[in-house]
Design an enzyme around this catalytic site. Structure first.
Site, PDB file in Angstrom:
ATOM      1  N   GLY A  78      12.450   1.147  54.537  1.00 17.23           N
ATOM      2  CA  GLY A  78      12.936   0.005  53.678  1.00 17.23           C
ATOM      3  C   GLY A  78      12.813  -1.178  54.393  1.00 17.23           C
ATOM      4  O   GLY A  78      11.994  -1.333  55.125  1.00 17.23           O
ATOM      5  N   ARG A 130      22.306   5.273  61.850  1.00 18.26           N
ATOM      6  CA  ARG A 130      23.504   5.548  61.835  1.00 18.26           C
ATOM      7  C   ARG A 130      23.441   6.722  62.799  1.00 18.26           C
ATOM      8  O   ARG A 130      22.749   7.606  62.986  1.00 18.26           O
ATOM      9  CB  ARG A 130      24.046   6.101  60.557  1.00 18.26           C
ATOM     10  CG  ARG A 130      24.246   4.992  59.538  1.00 18.26           C
ATOM     11  CD  ARG A 130      25.705   4.252  59.779  1.00 18.26           C
ATOM     12  NE  ARG A 130      26.020   3.522  58.972  1.00 18.26           N
ATOM     13  CZ  ARG A 130      25.615   2.005  59.009  1.00 18.26           C
ATOM     14  NH1 ARG A 130      24.992   1.515  59.999  1.00 18.26           N
ATOM     15  NH2 ARG A 130      26.161   1.048  58.050  1.00 18.26           N
ATOM     16  N   GLU A 148      32.322   5.967  66.953  1.00 11.61           N
ATOM     17  CA  GLU A 148      32.613   4.792  67.391  1.00 11.61           C
ATOM     18  C   GLU A 148      33.851   4.260  67.735  1.00 11.61           C
ATOM     19  O   GLU A 148      34.602   4.476  66.863  1.00 11.61           O
ATOM     20  CB  GLU A 148      31.526   3.965  66.659  1.00 11.61           C
ATOM     21  CG  GLU A 148      30.138   4.357  66.801  1.00 11.61           C
ATOM     22  CD  GLU A 148      29.111   3.584  66.135  1.00 11.61           C
ATOM     23  OE1 GLU A 148      29.625   2.600  65.129  1.00 11.61           O
ATOM     24  OE2 GLU A 148      27.988   3.627  66.107  1.00 11.61           O
ATOM     25  N   HIS A 165      26.762  -1.015  68.562  1.00  6.41           N
ATOM     26  CA  HIS A 165      26.339  -1.396  67.012  1.00  6.41           C
ATOM     27  C   HIS A 165      26.634  -2.458  66.597  1.00  6.41           C
ATOM     28  O   HIS A 165      27.502  -2.916  66.131  1.00  6.41           O
ATOM     29  CB  HIS A 165      27.616  -0.263  66.404  1.00  6.41           C
ATOM     30  CG  HIS A 165      27.266   0.028  64.941  1.00  6.41           C
ATOM     31  ND1 HIS A 165      27.804   1.163  64.495  1.00  6.41           N
ATOM     32  CD2 HIS A 165      26.533  -0.731  64.114  1.00  6.41           C
ATOM     33  CE1 HIS A 165      27.445   1.207  63.072  1.00  6.41           C
ATOM     34  NE2 HIS A 165      26.627   0.317  62.988  1.00  6.41           N
ATOM     35  N   ALA A 190      23.340  -4.312  66.000  1.00  7.67           N
ATOM     36  CA  ALA A 190      21.807  -4.575  65.636  1.00  7.67           C
ATOM     37  C   ALA A 190      21.958  -5.411  64.539  1.00  7.67           C
ATOM     38  O   ALA A 190      21.205  -6.313  64.411  1.00  7.67           O
ATOM     39  CB  ALA A 190      21.050  -3.112  65.584  1.00  7.67           C
TER      40      ALA A 190
END
Length: 232
Positions: free
Chosen positions: A60, A147, A176, A195, A197
């Protein structure tokens, strides 16, 4: 109707972060920083991305942005996705191979860097597991900016400890935030980030603009873009 801002809006951010993690591991960032402090200079310790094979699990928005950057670094690019990519698209992104999810083993066996870019669904939960790591090269690196639950963390930890793979760049975890004593946070062959990015200022601007556009569309009686039609 419900709408969101899908992967195309965070694609650049995720791709850059994945490439950052790849470079950190290729250039042994943590060891380099230690060596500066201890005075251990001039020792050859880096590798190049040039000529290495990048496997993209999912093709994607973020995977396509990473493919563009990886090709510029001289990498060979393989990809799989549940949605067929037309030949013109494969050529645009310089893919050496494109396949379906059934071809995951090809990526596992050939990739020097395996980067995860697929959504978390019932089909992709623990997609990368003990059997996957058994197929990977001992010199390969796993990158996950998607994920946490797509990767079996226990299997990843075992693979790193047993040196089934060389390292991992991890931005996402099963839970998390992870416990401060989580083993992955303390391994020399793992680069971790919290987390972050996809969460750049550029992503926020693009998402905000898309949300505003949808408000205007609905106000004019038009259907919103990027409608969510399924939980999967």
């Amino acid at each position: 109707p419900i709408a969101n801002t899908p992967g195309i809006f965070s694609g650049i951010a995720l791709a850059e972060h994945a490439l950052f993690l790849m470079l950190c591991l290729a250039k042994n960032l943590d060891e380099s920083r230690r060596n500066v402090r201890t005075g251990a200079y001039y020792h050859p310790m880096n590798e190049e991305l040039e000529g290495k094979t990048l496997g993209l699990v999912g093709f994607g928005g973020s995977a396509r942005e990473l493919a563009k950057r990886a090709w510029g670094m001289g990498m060979r690019i393989l990809a799989i996705d549940a949605v067929e990519a037309p030949r013109a698209v494969q050529e645009e992104y310089h893919l050496n191979f494109f396949g379906s999810p059934d071809d995951l083993d090809i990526l596992l066996k050939q990739s020097d860097y395996l980067s995860i870019h697929t959504p978390l669904t019932s089909k992709t939960h623990h997609l990368i597991n003990r059997a996957s790591f058994a197929l990977m090269k001992p010199t390969s690196v796993l990158i996950n900016v998607a994920r946490g639950e797509i990767v079996d963390e226990a299997a990843l930890l075992e693979a790193l400890q047993m040196k089934q793979i060389r390292g991992a760049g991890i931005d996402v975890f099963t839970e998390e935030p992870p416990d401060s004593d989580h083993p992955l946070l303390h391994m020399e062959n793992v680069i971790t980030t919290p987390h972050i990015a996809g969460g750049t200022r550029g992503t926020s601007r693009r998402r905000g603009k898309a949300a505003a556009e949808n408000v205007h569309r609905v106000a004019q009686g038009l259907p919103p873009l990027y409608q969510v039609t399924s939980a999967e």
